[in-house]
Write a protein that holds these residues in place. Structure first.
Motif, PDB file in Angstrom:
ATOM      1  N   GLY A 134      42.150  80.021  39.898  1.00 26.85           N
ATOM      2  CA  GLY A 134      41.245  79.056  40.636  1.00 26.85           C
ATOM      3  C   GLY A 134      41.080  78.073  39.643  1.00 26.85           C
ATOM      4  N   ALA A 135      40.358  76.994  40.135  1.00 24.37           N
ATOM      5  CA  ALA A 135      39.985  75.703  39.483  1.00 24.37           C
ATOM      6  C   ALA A 135      38.886  75.714  38.561  1.00 24.37           C
ATOM      7  CB  ALA A 135      39.883  74.686  40.560  1.00 24.37           C
ATOM      8  N   SER A 151      44.899  76.034  27.002  1.00 19.85           N
ATOM      9  CA  SER A 151      46.485  76.158  26.992  1.00 19.85           C
ATOM     10  C   SER A 151      46.939  77.357  27.893  1.00 19.85           C
ATOM     11  CB  SER A 151      46.861  76.351  25.432  1.00 19.85           C
ATOM     12  OG  SER A 151      46.850  75.035  24.699  1.00 19.85           O
ATOM     13  N   SER A 152      47.976  77.597  28.088  1.00 22.15           N
ATOM     14  CA  SER A 152      48.797  78.560  28.889  1.00 22.15           C
ATOM     15  C   SER A 152      47.892  79.069  30.236  1.00 22.15           C
ATOM     16  CB  SER A 152      48.961  79.772  27.946  1.00 22.15           C
ATOM     17  OG  SER A 152      49.758  79.561  26.867  1.00 22.15           O
ATOM     18  N   ASN A 153      47.847  77.878  31.013  1.00 27.50           N
ATOM     19  CA  ASN A 153      47.268  78.147  32.399  1.00 27.50           C
ATOM     20  C   ASN A 153      48.122  77.543  33.298  1.00 27.50           C
ATOM     21  OD1 ASN A 153      44.415  79.323  32.600  1.00 27.50           O
ATOM     22  ND2 ASN A 153      44.392  78.252  30.541  1.00 27.50           N
ATOM     23  N   ASN A 183      45.040  82.329  30.917  1.00 34.07           N
ATOM     24  CA  ASN A 183      44.548  82.647  31.987  1.00 34.07           C
ATOM     25  C   ASN A 183      45.538  82.029  33.236  1.00 34.07           C
ATOM     26  OD1 ASN A 183      41.711  84.215  31.986  1.00 34.07           O
ATOM     27  ND2 ASN A 183      41.547  82.536  30.349  1.00 34.07           N
ATOM     28  N   PHE A 184      45.002  82.111  34.415  1.00 35.96           N
ATOM     29  CA  PHE A 184      45.754  81.493  35.432  1.00 35.96           C
ATOM     30  C   PHE A 184      45.186  80.168  35.916  1.00 35.96           C
ATOM     31  CE2 PHE A 184      47.444  85.670  35.072  1.00 35.96           C
ATOM     32  CZ  PHE A 184      48.708  85.651  34.996  1.00 35.96           C
ATOM     33  N   ILE A 185      44.285  79.478  35.375  1.00 33.75           N
ATOM     34  CA  ILE A 185      43.309  78.383  35.983  1.00 33.75           C
ATOM     35  C   ILE A 185      44.323  77.301  36.349  1.00 33.75           C
ATOM     36  CG2 ILE A 185      41.752  76.856  35.330  1.00 33.75           C
ATOM     37  CD1 ILE A 185      40.612  79.571  35.031  1.00 33.75           C
ATOM     38  N   SER A 186      44.021  76.922  37.527  1.00 36.17           N
ATOM     39  CA  SER A 186      44.910  76.060  38.244  1.00 36.17           C
ATOM     40  C   SER A 186      44.071  74.799  38.549  1.00 36.17           C
ATOM     41  CB  SER A 186      45.503  76.554  39.627  1.00 36.17           C
ATOM     42  OG  SER A 186      44.307  76.887  40.490  1.00 36.17           O
ATOM     43  N   GLY A 187      44.536  73.773  39.670  1.00 32.00           N
ATOM     44  CA  GLY A 187      43.738  72.775  39.759  1.00 32.00           C
ATOM     45  C   GLY A 187      43.731  71.629  38.720  1.00 32.00           C
TER      46      GLY A 187
END
Length: 297
Positions: free
Chosen positions: A128-129, A170-172, A148-152
């Motif tokens: 998520g954002a 980094s690495s999202n 993590n998988f932070i988006s937006g």
């Protein structure tokens, strides 16, 4: 004799009151901790809590004046989602839940923790954002959410966190541009945005980051020219901007090659910069190392 008895009684009452005061914790804050425990499989943590005992005895919980000011459950086997009620821990100064298996979205109520100085959630599986109101955390000095998988997009409001020293996403799965407001973080020492989907040009306002020591932007889709304002980054020691789509590196020629310990770009024509110790460059990776400075706190 009566006078002595009264004095003794009052002293005993004082000690008893002090002991009682130490055991007091706001019920709302205790419930927030229990919510975290229940939603992250607390019974299976590496070091679990005896929830029948006083909160002050719970692993990683720091109390001050009856409030939770620290929560450090680094690498403790947390698995699950963070509850929205985490936002009730409004006295928190230090929150470290890094290196666990947290999933789901970052609670929007995280922006209510306006006393936070350290927020470490790296090496989880959060998605998520980032909340638009992240700038409300104006006392924050370290914000670490790498791997993590932070988006937006990176919210414009980050520019309100004036005292931020470490900012590592980094690495999202971030998209969009690097906001110009990042130039307002004049105390920033580390900026890690490695391995995302960021695009567009670098804002010239980044030249205002006079305390910046590490700038890691590799493996994105950034383009355009390197701003000439980069010549003002006299404190910069680590610069990694390779694997992007920059069209011009002229701005880097205004910098002193001798200032760098690590210098990685896609331009092989930068003369003296290529003479920087290559072995150092190979052994240095983006700031996603498997360690944590707080894990013994």
């Amino acid at each position: 004799m009566l006078k002595k008895y009264v004095v003794f009684y009052l002293l005993c009452m004082g000690v008893g009151y002090s002991s009682f005061a130490l055991d007091i914790i706001a019920e709302e804050e205790k419930q927030s901790l229990l919510d975290i425990y229940n939603s992250t499989n607390g019974e299976e943590w590496t070091v679990s809590w005896d929830i029948g005992s006083h909160v002050g005895n719970w692993q990683g919980v720091t109390l001050k004046n009856g409030h939770v000011v620290g929560l450090n459950l680094f690498n403790n086997g947390l698995k699950g989602t963070l509850p929205q009620s985490i936002g009730n821990l409004t006295h928190l100064v230090h929150l470290n839940l890094a290196f666990n298996n947290l999933t789901g979205q970052l609670p929007t109520t995280i922006v209510k923790l306006e006393n936070l100085r350290v927020l470490k959630l790296e090496m989880n599986r959060l998605k998520g954002a980032l909340p638009d109101g992240i700038g409300r955390l104006h006392r924050l000095e370290e914000l670490s959410l790498y791997n993590n998988f932070i988006s937006g997009a990176i919210p414009e409001s980050v520019g309100n966190i004036k005292g931020l020293r470490i900012f590592n996403l980094s690495s999202n799965n971030l998209k969009g541009i690097i906001p110009a407001s990042i130039g307002e973080l004049t105390q920033l020492e580390v900026l890690g945005l490695f391995e995302n989907g960021l695009e567009g040009s670098l804002p010239q306002e980044m030249g205002k980051l006079g305390h910046l020591k590490e700038l890691v932007l590799a493996n994105n889709r950034l383009g355009g020219e390197i701003p000439v304002e980069f010549g003002q980054l006299a404190s910069l020691k680590v610069l990694q901007i390779q694997n992007n789509s920059f069209k011009s590196f002229k701005g880097l020629k205004l910098m002193d090659a001798k200032q760098f310990l690590v210098f990685d770009t896609d331009d092989t024509t930068l003369g003296p910069y290529n003479e920087i110790n290559l072995e150092r460059m190979r052994t240095r990776t983006a700031d996603t190392k498997f360690e944590d400075d707080d894990n013994n706190e």
